[in-house]
Design an enzyme around this catalytic site. Structure first.
Site, PDB file in Angstrom:
ATOM      1  CE1 TYR A 167      -4.909  -1.024  -5.257  1.00 30.39           C
ATOM      2  CE2 TYR A 167      -5.640  -0.229  -7.407  1.00 30.39           C
ATOM      3  CZ  TYR A 167      -4.684  -0.282  -6.407  1.00 30.39           C
ATOM      4  OH  TYR A 167      -3.515   0.407  -6.558  1.00 30.39           O
ATOM      5  CG  ASN A 212       0.357   7.714  -5.140  1.00 29.08           C
ATOM      6  OD1 ASN A 212       0.521   7.477  -6.332  1.00 29.08           O
ATOM      7  ND2 ASN A 212       0.512   6.801  -4.202  1.00 29.08           N
ATOM      8  CG  ASP A 235       4.831   4.071  -2.773  1.00 28.09           C
ATOM      9  OD1 ASP A 235       4.292   5.157  -3.061  1.00 28.09           O
ATOM     10  OD2 ASP A 235       4.318   2.962  -3.044  1.00 28.09           O
ATOM     11  N   GLY A 260       0.880  -1.165   0.000  1.00 24.95           N
ATOM     12  CA  GLY A 260       0.000   0.000   0.000  1.00 24.95           C
ATOM     13  C   GLY A 260       0.913   1.209   0.000  1.00 24.95           C
ATOM     14  CG  ASP A 261      -0.119   5.227  -1.185  1.00 28.36           C
ATOM     15  OD1 ASP A 261      -0.766   4.710  -0.251  1.00 28.36           O
ATOM     16  OD2 ASP A 261      -0.327   6.378  -1.604  1.00 28.36           O
ATOM     17  CB  ALA A 288      13.470   7.724 -17.455  1.00 30.53           C
ATOM     18  NE  ARG A 308      -8.050   0.467  -1.935  1.00 32.58           N
ATOM     19  CZ  ARG A 308      -7.195   1.429  -2.289  1.00 32.58           C
ATOM     20  NH1 ARG A 308      -7.010   1.718  -3.569  1.00 32.58           N
ATOM     21  NH2 ARG A 308      -6.548   2.095  -1.366  1.00 32.58           N
ATOM     22  CB  ALA A 313       6.946   0.389  -4.045  1.00 32.23           C
ATOM     23  CB  ALA A 314       9.192   3.546  -8.664  1.00 35.48           C
TER      24      ALA A 314
END
Length: 302
Positions: free
Chosen positions: A98, A164, A258, A28-29, A228, A100, A255-256
């Protein structure tokens, strides 16, 4: 008490491996950021609500195992956490599905014991949340959260916000998302947005435009992540582009951002400059995207 309190939702994660089978983990972020902050040696707590099922037990144990303070992780009888599935393409770009909608995390600030959560937030020197966090709550929950953030800020806490933006979480209501984001930014000292998300929500034409817009809310430190193309750092009104060290072939970009945020905040808490902190963010994110799922194994260094 934790030095940094993070707020949001942690879910059961299924990520497809190279053999086509799915492996179980948790993510989760904001939880991902909490894990990487704790691994960097920062005293970190997490605020959420879980059920009383076996998956919730394992999530709670996983947080404790990472050294995350769990006092503000409420438990709700008869409920279960959310679930998401990650699929990646040949470039490592991920897509999510998801389940949720009935997760107890969505009611965190309306559950019995929410005052304990608010107290834990107010006592922290830094509070970290995201646009995904904001998308979870009803108007009642948002009101309580924003009031808590305001009180914490008046007491000297730094509020850190990562936009986000995920359109599905806002059911297509862009106006409501913008209004809620504006309230969060008014209370924030540091913003860590991703340019693509900001362009989607606000129509920004460039990372510089994103930084300029966010600065109008009184945010003094802004880092616009741009994949990038590196990160644009704006601090004290001065902007610098911090490039990535080298191109990386991603396996899974989950998760980059995060992990970038975690390394950035850990470095800033250690008195690194914003530019040096962004370099630390690039370095950790570059390692994370070489592995599947949100959280790479603890023993992995490359």
């Amino acid at each position: 008490m934790a030095r940094v309190m993070t707020i949001g939702e942690v879910m059961v994660e299924f990520a497809r491996g190279p053999d086509g089978r799915y492996g179980l983990a948790f993510g989760g972020d904001t939880f991902n950021t909490a894990v990487y902050l704790a691994r960097a040696g920062v005293e970190t707590g997490y605020a959420t609500a879980l059920g009383d099922d076996a998956f919730s037990d394992r999530i709670f144990a996983a947080a404790s195992g990472e050294g995350i303070e769990t006092t503000a992780m409420l438990r709700v009888t008869g409920r279960m956490p959310g679930l998401y599935v990650i699929d990646t393409d040949q470039r490592g770009e991920r897509s999510f599905n998801y389940w949720r909608d009935t997760a107890p995390a969505r009611e965190l600030f309306e559950l019995p014991g929410w005052e304990t959560v608010a107290e834990a937030l107010v006592e922290a020197s830094m509070i970290y949340l995201s646009g995904v966090t904001l998308s979870l709550y009803s108007n009642v929950g948002l009101g309580r959260l924003l009031a808590t953030l305001e009180f914490a800020r008046e007491r000297g806490s730094k509020i850190v916000f990562d936009g986000n933006f995920r359109p599905r979480g806002w059911a297509g209501d862009v106006g409501r998302a913008r209004a809620v984001y504006a309230e969060a930014l008014k209370r924030s000292s540091i913003a860590l947005p991703t340019y693509d998300d900001e362009a989607t929500l606000w129509g920004d034409g460039s990372p510089a435009a994103t930084a300029e817009r966010i600065a109008t809310f009184g945010v003094n430190e802004i880092v616009v992540k741009n994949g990038a193309n590196g990160a644009l750092v704006r601090a004290a009104g001065v902007s610098h582009l911090v490039p990535i060290p080298e191109p990386i072939k991603a396996i899974d970009t989950t998760a980059a951002g995060d992990s970038f945020n975690a390394a950035y905040l850990a470095a800033r808490l250690g008195d690194a400059s914003p530019e040096a902190a962004a370099e630390a963010g690039h370095e950790l994110a570059g390692r994370v995207i070489r592995h599947r799922g949100a959280i790479m194994p603890r023993q992995v260094n490359a």
